[in-house]
Design a protein around this motif. Structure first.
Motif, mmCIF file in Angstrom:
data_model
loop_
_atom_site.group_PDB
_atom_site.id
_atom_site.type_symbol
_atom_site.label_atom_id
_atom_site.label_comp_id
_atom_site.label_asym_id
_atom_site.label_seq_id
_atom_site.Cartn_x
_atom_site.Cartn_y
_atom_site.Cartn_z
ATOM 1 N N PRO A 103 31.996 12.877 52.660
ATOM 2 C CA PRO A 103 31.146 13.072 53.902
ATOM 3 C C PRO A 103 29.949 12.595 53.305
ATOM 4 C CG PRO A 103 30.859 15.060 51.985
ATOM 5 C CD PRO A 103 31.950 14.197 51.313
ATOM 6 N N ARG A 104 29.230 11.842 52.282
ATOM 7 C CA ARG A 104 28.718 10.856 51.503
ATOM 8 C C ARG A 104 28.774 9.598 52.957
ATOM 9 N NH1 ARG A 104 28.888 11.576 45.142
ATOM 10 N NH2 ARG A 104 31.019 11.493 45.425
ATOM 11 N N PRO A 105 27.273 9.031 52.539
ATOM 12 C CA PRO A 105 27.348 7.292 53.418
ATOM 13 C C PRO A 105 27.819 6.026 52.664
ATOM 14 C CG PRO A 105 25.315 8.034 52.294
ATOM 15 C CD PRO A 105 25.968 9.610 52.084
ATOM 16 N N GLU A 106 27.761 5.229 53.201
ATOM 17 C CA GLU A 106 28.441 4.492 52.244
ATOM 18 C C GLU A 106 27.244 2.903 51.937
ATOM 19 O OE1 GLU A 106 31.491 2.597 52.731
ATOM 20 O OE2 GLU A 106 31.985 4.425 54.220
ATOM 21 N N PHE A 107 27.452 2.974 50.505
ATOM 22 C CA PHE A 107 26.752 2.442 49.526
ATOM 23 C C PHE A 107 26.255 1.312 50.496
ATOM 24 C CE2 PHE A 107 26.058 -0.709 46.057
ATOM 25 C CZ PHE A 107 25.304 0.282 45.276
ATOM 26 N N GLN A 108 24.939 1.106 49.837
ATOM 27 C CA GLN A 108 24.112 -0.162 50.361
ATOM 28 C C GLN A 108 22.875 -0.161 49.413
ATOM 29 O OE1 GLN A 108 21.297 0.084 54.358
ATOM 30 N NE2 GLN A 108 21.096 2.491 53.780
ATOM 31 N N TYR A 109 22.469 -1.391 49.476
ATOM 32 C CA TYR A 109 21.181 -1.828 48.357
ATOM 33 C C TYR A 109 20.291 -2.620 49.137
ATOM 34 C CZ TYR A 109 23.858 -6.217 47.459
ATOM 35 O OH TYR A 109 24.373 -7.559 47.052
ATOM 36 N N ALA A 110 18.541 -3.209 47.949
ATOM 37 C CA ALA A 110 18.226 -3.123 48.658
ATOM 38 C C ALA A 110 17.566 -4.432 48.027
ATOM 39 C CB ALA A 110 16.443 -2.708 48.870
ATOM 40 N N SER A 111 17.360 -5.623 48.251
ATOM 41 C CA SER A 111 17.564 -7.057 48.442
ATOM 42 C C SER A 111 15.427 -7.421 48.584
ATOM 43 C CB SER A 111 17.811 -7.817 49.388
ATOM 44 O OG SER A 111 19.248 -8.007 49.721
ATOM 45 N N PHE A 112 15.245 -7.573 46.801
ATOM 46 C CA PHE A 112 13.896 -7.781 46.804
ATOM 47 C C PHE A 112 13.464 -8.792 46.537
ATOM 48 C CE2 PHE A 112 14.403 -3.353 43.286
ATOM 49 C CZ PHE A 112 13.269 -2.527 44.897
ATOM 50 N N GLY A 122 0.076 -7.870 55.053
ATOM 51 C CA GLY A 122 0.845 -8.960 55.872
ATOM 52 C C GLY A 122 2.137 -8.716 55.721
ATOM 53 N N MET A 123 2.550 -8.893 54.135
ATOM 54 C CA MET A 123 3.940 -9.142 53.449
ATOM 55 C C MET A 123 4.771 -8.344 54.601
ATOM 56 S SD MET A 123 3.515 -10.123 49.712
ATOM 57 C CE MET A 123 3.469 -11.813 49.370
ATOM 58 N N SER A 124 5.614 -8.693 54.432
ATOM 59 C CA SER A 124 7.463 -8.161 55.103
ATOM 60 C C SER A 124 8.631 -8.099 54.309
ATOM 61 C CB SER A 124 8.268 -8.439 56.807
ATOM 62 O OG SER A 124 7.048 -8.085 57.927
ATOM 63 N N LEU A 125 8.773 -6.430 53.645
ATOM 64 C CA LEU A 125 9.633 -6.651 52.303
ATOM 65 C C LEU A 125 10.730 -5.740 53.198
ATOM 66 C CD1 LEU A 125 6.393 -5.941 49.418
ATOM 67 C CD2 LEU A 125 8.128 -8.576 50.213
ATOM 68 N N GLU A 126 11.892 -5.412 51.389
ATOM 69 C CA GLU A 126 12.198 -4.759 51.738
ATOM 70 C C GLU A 126 12.831 -3.648 50.136
ATOM 71 O OE1 GLU A 126 16.799 -5.642 53.913
ATOM 72 O OE2 GLU A 126 17.067 -6.325 51.059
ATOM 73 N N GLY A 127 12.806 -2.683 50.883
ATOM 74 C CA GLY A 127 12.798 -1.375 49.384
ATOM 75 C C GLY A 127 13.360 0.005 50.293
ATOM 76 N N VAL A 128 13.453 0.500 48.813
ATOM 77 C CA VAL A 128 14.325 1.642 48.731
ATOM 78 C C VAL A 128 13.472 2.956 49.027
ATOM 79 C CG1 VAL A 128 16.132 2.933 47.748
ATOM 80 C CG2 VAL A 128 15.760 0.570 47.417
#
Length: 720
Positions: free
Chosen positions: A628-637, A650-656
């Motif tokens: 029942p768990r979701p698909e694996f994904q990861y962030a690109s820092f 103002g920076m736009s970033l990706e995080g967890v």
């Protein structure tokens, strides 16, 4: 007692809109030793498909109602032993709908010390006080002359009036109606006030927002309450509840309907004497008591809120997407003490380990890359995972350069290492790897957590994982019980591979104790693995009841019985095989066969099955043992952002997302300091609960709106 039980069953049936017969049947299952996961999954026909959360709440409510009635009976018996208890008190006890209300009613009659009123009554002043209340102070001299012969010792009129006043004030402060009206008033109009204690400004700097703070009692959220109570506990803050009035208006208006054991009066305007007595009772007795009671209730409410936040976050963390059976090399980064690494196979078994020193002061980057490259190639490593602690970004840069320059067939990702250090020094880790250093055990835990968060995190005390909100201010036993429930539900929702599961994981399976789990692992080692669920009955300590409770949650892949790899309970095997025969198919030909399953739905024998059970069977046949768990994904820092000083507004970033609180969500940006998305910045609309928008482990895009390097605070806005 039978009548009482029937009344409680009826109460529960009404509260849950459930037939009384269903209530009885559910309670019977609990009495027989059935667990919540088992009832929720395999007894849906009995419960009407209640969820595990509802079942726990249902059972808890039943236990509460039973305790409530026992306490009600006990209080009535205690009150009967006391003199002059008004009928209104017994009536209030019978009508009380909660234990808190019951205790509020009984509290004034629990004598912990002798009061002035007690002394006055012993002196024989009760008749005089009744006369004063009935006729007023103007006739005090007359009543004094009429009653002084019954006084136990000579008293002047002034002394008699003072004693009578003490009796009246205490009677007022004990009155149920007065207490209830006063409490309702404070709940509605009260203001929670916080002041810094004298001389505590410097040591209590972290509480400076609350040095001179006021907020309406009814509006103060749980997380703020816990912060205030922590300040109070540390003797930094003084808390109080202010009403702004010497005498609350509800009490003023109802003074003549208050039965004191004295004659009731019906005058329209209360006399000045009555109002003066009532004001004295409010200021000296009622308000202090209600303030203490309400602060205790607020703390209880805040703790419940904190526990709920922790439960929700823990569930999200445990149910995070697993990377799966991937050969993994984990790195636990550091500077001076080096980067510890451990390689594990697809089943989490240790292959190799070591320590490298790529960073200052040793700066052995080339040697590090050579050693890691060798390990990657020898063990066919698919993923390099780096703990998100000190030196994580520096380690990531070195590893990504190594992968690119040496054309290695693997990928790199930074993951949370929360709890790894706790595991590494735990008895479980010592038993698993007695010869290894704690730092290597930590690296192994990071690798396994990447493969399957649930299987690894169950080895750690849930309270040490660090996904709560003021969890250290909550009673440890209460928090521990609540979190154990979450772990149990998650483990049983996912299911457990019987041939791979650790003792820690098996312990949370429905119906199994730690001793049983240990026996299962020992039996597994003796026979070389389970080939059938039925072999569980050969394990010491597992009888018919334990087998019934646990079997459906344990999986065997590639065994002698295809259904053992699914969530179908063994009690339904014969039913499914009969259904398969009814459409002329072998069981093996039915599993995963959409056409066969469609035919099964319309088979005559299908109509004989319970609705919920049959639907579950069809789902399992379609996708046996589905996760029942979701698909694996990861962030690109962002490679250009490695520390908080690199961040700019103002920076736009990706995080967890690493934690979700009532006021917002914390996000790992790869700078060793989580940023906060305040609840007001989670969406372009009103958000009541942050978990409606984000969950732990979710990858999000954010914009930096403020950076305070000195205070290490990062304010973020979520981007869609």
């Amino acid at each position: 007692m039978t009548t009482l039980i029937n009344i409680l069953l009826n109460t529960l049936a009404k509260e849950y809109s459930t037939p009384e017969k269903t209530v009885k049947n559910i309670l019977s299952l609990f009495e027989e030793g059935a667990t919540v996961p088992f009832i929720a999954r395999y007894r849906k026909e009995v419960t009407g498909a209640m969820t595990d959360e509802t079942l726990r709440e249902f059972h808890g409510r039943w236990l509460y109602l039973v305790e409530l009635e026992k306490r009600r009976i006990a209080i009535v018996e205690l009150l009967k032993e006391l003199p002059d208890i008004p009928a209104s008190v017994f009536s209030a006890v019978e009508k009380a709908s909660s234990k808190t209300e019951l205790e509020d009613i009984y509290a004034p009659f629990k004598k912990t010390r002798k009061t002035k009123a007690d002394s006055a009554i012993e002196l024989g002043l009760l008749p005089f006080s009744i006369a004063l209340w009935r006729d007023g102070v103007a006739l005090a001299q007359q009543h004094y002359e009429q009653t002084k012969a019954s006084f136990k010792q000579p008293l002047s009129l002034a002394e008699a009036k003072a004693g009578a006043s003490d009796i009246i004030v205490e009677k007022l402060s004990q009155n149920i109606h007065t207490l209830q009206q006063g409490k309702l008033f404070l709940q509605k109009e009260g203001v929670l006030v916080s002041k810094v204690m004298r001389g505590k400004k410097e040591v209590g700097e972290k509480f400076r927002d609350y040095f001179d703070y006021r907020e309406a009692l009814k509006k103060c959220p749980p997380h703020r309450l816990l912060a205030l109570f922590r300040g109070k506990k540390e003797s930094i803050l003084k808390l109080a509840i202010e009403s702004g009035e010497a005498l609350p208006y509800p009490l003023n208006n109802t003074v003549n309907t208050i039965p004191l054991g004295f004659p009731e009066l019906k005058e329209r305007t209360p006399s000045k004497e009555k109002l003066a007595w009532l004001e004295k009772a409010w200021l000296e007795k009622i308000q202090p008591k209600l303030e203490s009671d309400l602060l205790a209730e607020l703390k209880e409410l805040a703790e419940a809120g904190a526990i709920e936040v922790f439960q929700n976050n823990l569930k999200d963390l445990l149910m995070a997407a697993p990377a799966g059976a991937k050969r993994t090399l984990a790195l636990d980064p550091g500077f001076r003490n080096g980067v510890k690494w451990a390689a594990v196979d697809e089943y989490g078994q240790l292959l190799d380990y070591g320590v490298v020193y790529p960073h200052p002061p040793q700066n052995k980057a080339n040697e590090t890359q050579a050693k890691l490259t060798q390990a990657i190639q020898v063990h066919n490593i698919e993923w390099l995972v780096i703990g998100n602690g000190t030196a994580s970004r520096e380690t990531q840069t070195l590893v990504e350069d190594m992968i690119q320059q040496r054309s290695l067939n693997c990928r790199c990702v930074i993951v949370s290492e929360a709890g790894a250090s706790v595991y590494s020094a735990s008895p479980v880790a010592i038993e698993e790897f007695p010869e290894l250093d704690v730092t290597i055990r930590g690296a192994i835990s990071i690798a396994r957590r990447f493969q399957d968060p649930l299987a690894e995190l169950v080895k750690i005390d849930p309270q040490a994982i660090g996904v709560g909100q003021y969890q250290h201010d909550v009673k440890a036993n209460r928090l521990g019980d609540a979190l154990s429930v979450v772990v149990e539900d998650c483990v049983n929702a996912v299911g457990v591979d019987l041939n791979l599961a650790s003792v820690s994981l098996l312990t949370y399976v429905s119906g199994l104790t730690q001793r049983m789990a240990q026996n299962i692992v020992e039996f597994r080692e003796q026979v070389g693995g389970f080939s059938s669920r039925m072999q569980l009955k050969k394990v010491k300590g597992i009888g018919e009841k334990a087998f019934e409770q646990c079997a459906g949650f344990l999986r065997i892949r590639g065994g002698s019985e295809p259904l053992d790899a699914s969530a179908v309970h063994p009690e339904s095997y014969s039913v499914i095989k009969g259904l398969a025969r009814s459409i002329d198919l072998e069981l093996n030909a039915l599993v995963g066969n959409p056409e066969g399953i469609a035919r099964l739905k319309t088979a005559p024998a299908a109509a004989e099955q319970g609705q919920y059970t049959f639907q579950d069977i069809l789902q399992e046949l379609a996708k046996p043992g589905r996760d029942p768990r979701p698909e694996f994904q990861y962030a690109s820092f962002d490679e250009a952002v490695n520390k908080i000083e690199d961040l700019q507004e103002g920076m736009s970033l990706e995080g967890v997302v690493t934690n979700v609180a009532a006021f917002g969500a914390f996000v790992d940006l790869g700078v060793h300091q989580d940023g906060l998305i305040h609840i007001s910045q989670l969406a372009d609309r009103f958000v009541k609960d942050p978990r409606d928008e984000v969950r732990i482990g979710e990858v999000v895009k954010v914009q930096v709106i403020e950076v305070d390097v000195q205070r290490k605070r990062i304010a973020l806005k979520r981007l869609k």
